[in-house]
Motif scaffolding. Sequence first.
Motif, short mmCIF file in Angstrom:
data_model
loop_
_atom_site.label_atom_id
_atom_site.label_comp_id
_atom_site.label_asym_id
_atom_site.label_seq_id
_atom_site.Cartn_x
_atom_site.Cartn_y
_atom_site.Cartn_z
N UNK A 131 0.85 -1.20 0.00
CA UNK A 131 0.00 0.00 0.00
C UNK A 131 0.88 1.25 0.00
N UNK A 132 0.38 2.36 -0.51
CA UNK A 132 1.15 3.60 -0.48
C UNK A 132 1.57 4.00 0.94
N UNK A 133 0.69 3.80 1.91
CA UNK A 133 1.02 4.17 3.29
C UNK A 133 2.14 3.30 3.85
N UNK A 134 2.09 1.99 3.56
CA UNK A 134 3.14 1.09 4.04
C UNK A 134 4.47 1.42 3.37
N UNK A 135 4.41 1.75 2.09
CA UNK A 135 5.65 2.12 1.38
C UNK A 135 6.24 3.39 1.98
N UNK A 136 5.39 4.35 2.32
CA UNK A 136 5.87 5.61 2.91
C UNK A 136 6.64 5.35 4.20
N UNK A 137 6.14 4.45 5.03
CA UNK A 137 6.81 4.17 6.30
C UNK A 137 8.21 3.58 6.09
N UNK A 138 8.38 2.83 5.01
CA UNK A 138 9.71 2.30 4.68
C UNK A 138 10.58 3.39 4.07
N UNK A 139 10.03 4.09 3.10
CA UNK A 139 10.80 5.07 2.31
C UNK A 139 11.36 6.18 3.18
N UNK A 140 10.60 6.63 4.16
CA UNK A 140 11.06 7.76 4.98
C UNK A 140 12.26 7.40 5.85
N UNK A 141 12.59 6.11 5.93
CA UNK A 141 13.74 5.67 6.71
C UNK A 141 14.92 5.25 5.83
N UNK A 142 14.84 5.54 4.54
CA UNK A 142 15.90 5.15 3.61
C UNK A 142 16.75 6.34 3.21
N UNK A 143 18.00 6.10 2.82
CA UNK A 143 18.87 7.19 2.38
C UNK A 143 18.30 7.90 1.16
N UNK A 144 18.53 9.19 1.09
CA UNK A 144 17.99 10.00 0.00
C UNK A 144 18.54 9.56 -1.35
N UNK A 145 19.80 9.13 -1.38
CA UNK A 145 20.44 8.82 -2.66
C UNK A 145 19.92 7.54 -3.32
N UNK A 146 19.20 6.72 -2.58
CA UNK A 146 18.64 5.49 -3.14
C UNK A 146 17.33 5.84 -3.85
N UNK A 147 17.20 5.42 -5.13
CA UNK A 147 15.97 5.67 -5.86
C UNK A 147 14.85 4.77 -5.35
N UNK A 148 13.66 5.36 -5.19
CA UNK A 148 12.48 4.61 -4.74
C UNK A 148 11.49 4.59 -5.89
N UNK A 149 11.33 3.42 -6.49
CA UNK A 149 10.60 3.28 -7.73
C UNK A 149 9.24 2.65 -7.48
N UNK A 150 8.18 3.31 -7.94
CA UNK A 150 6.84 2.76 -7.85
C UNK A 150 6.47 2.04 -9.14
N UNK A 151 6.01 0.81 -9.03
CA UNK A 151 5.67 -0.01 -10.19
C UNK A 151 4.15 -0.01 -10.37
N UNK A 152 3.72 0.34 -11.59
CA UNK A 152 2.29 0.47 -11.90
C UNK A 152 1.95 -0.28 -13.19
N UNK A 153 0.72 -0.75 -13.29
CA UNK A 153 0.24 -1.40 -14.51
C UNK A 153 -1.09 -0.78 -14.92
N UNK A 154 -1.08 -0.05 -16.04
CA UNK A 154 -2.31 0.53 -16.61
C UNK A 154 -3.11 1.33 -15.58
N UNK A 155 -2.39 2.09 -14.76
CA UNK A 155 -3.03 2.93 -13.74
C UNK A 155 -3.31 4.31 -14.33
N UNK A 156 -4.29 5.02 -13.78
CA UNK A 156 -4.57 6.37 -14.26
C UNK A 156 -3.46 7.32 -13.83
N UNK A 157 -3.26 8.36 -14.61
CA UNK A 157 -2.26 9.37 -14.29
C UNK A 157 -2.55 9.98 -12.92
N UNK A 158 -3.81 10.24 -12.67
CA UNK A 158 -4.20 10.87 -11.40
C UNK A 158 -3.84 9.99 -10.21
N UNK A 159 -4.09 8.70 -10.34
CA UNK A 159 -3.79 7.79 -9.23
C UNK A 159 -2.29 7.65 -9.04
#
Length: 202
Positions: free
Chosen positions: A37-65
């Motif tokens: 979930x986006x919320x669970x990902x946020x809890x992980x990402x906020x504890x990671x080094x800035x220089x590491x890229x955090x990539x979200x994987x999507x399949x046929x999702x709307x631009x807005x989402x």
Amino acid sequence: MKVKICGITDLDTARIAVKHGADALGFVFTHSKREISPDAAREIIKQLPEEVDKVGVFVNETVERVKEIVEISGINMVQLHGDETPSDCSSFGVPVIKSFSIGSVEDLINVQEYATDFVLFDSPRGQYHGGNGKLFDWRLLENIENIGNKLILAGGLTVENVGEAIRTVQPHMVDVSSGVESDGKKDHEKIKKFIEKAKNAN
């Protein structure tokens, strides 16, 4: 050689990957056994080094989402793994990776139409759009032009074959998910060994 560990679902695995030299981590926001979930990902990402890229994987999702999840989660790169058009890939305000499933040379015909920051070549689709652990014929990439440092190689990579894959394809980055798992879970020792093999391949 840059390395992306995809399908991150917990902080311990993210920290292990970063500790051993991962340059990017992937978070799957689509139907998958590795979905987060986006919320669970946020809890992980906020504890990671800035220089590491955090990539979200999507399949046929709307631009807005996609934009909403970028804001919620803190990812700083978008990977599009569906049937997105070139125009679909230009609307996110963060770097974009477009994935292509490669089963024959014909699958490479439309790649040049996508002016994305990176292109990812993966094996043909199985039950899911990615993360199926299947190899494709790397020789199909021999004649692709004007990709240079945009090429990310995925699809069936493991500790055993990543060195050969890098020497054959010379990608900018390698991307692994199922290849560093045991019994469907991320295996910290496999992550360590995969990153070591990739970093020392050349």
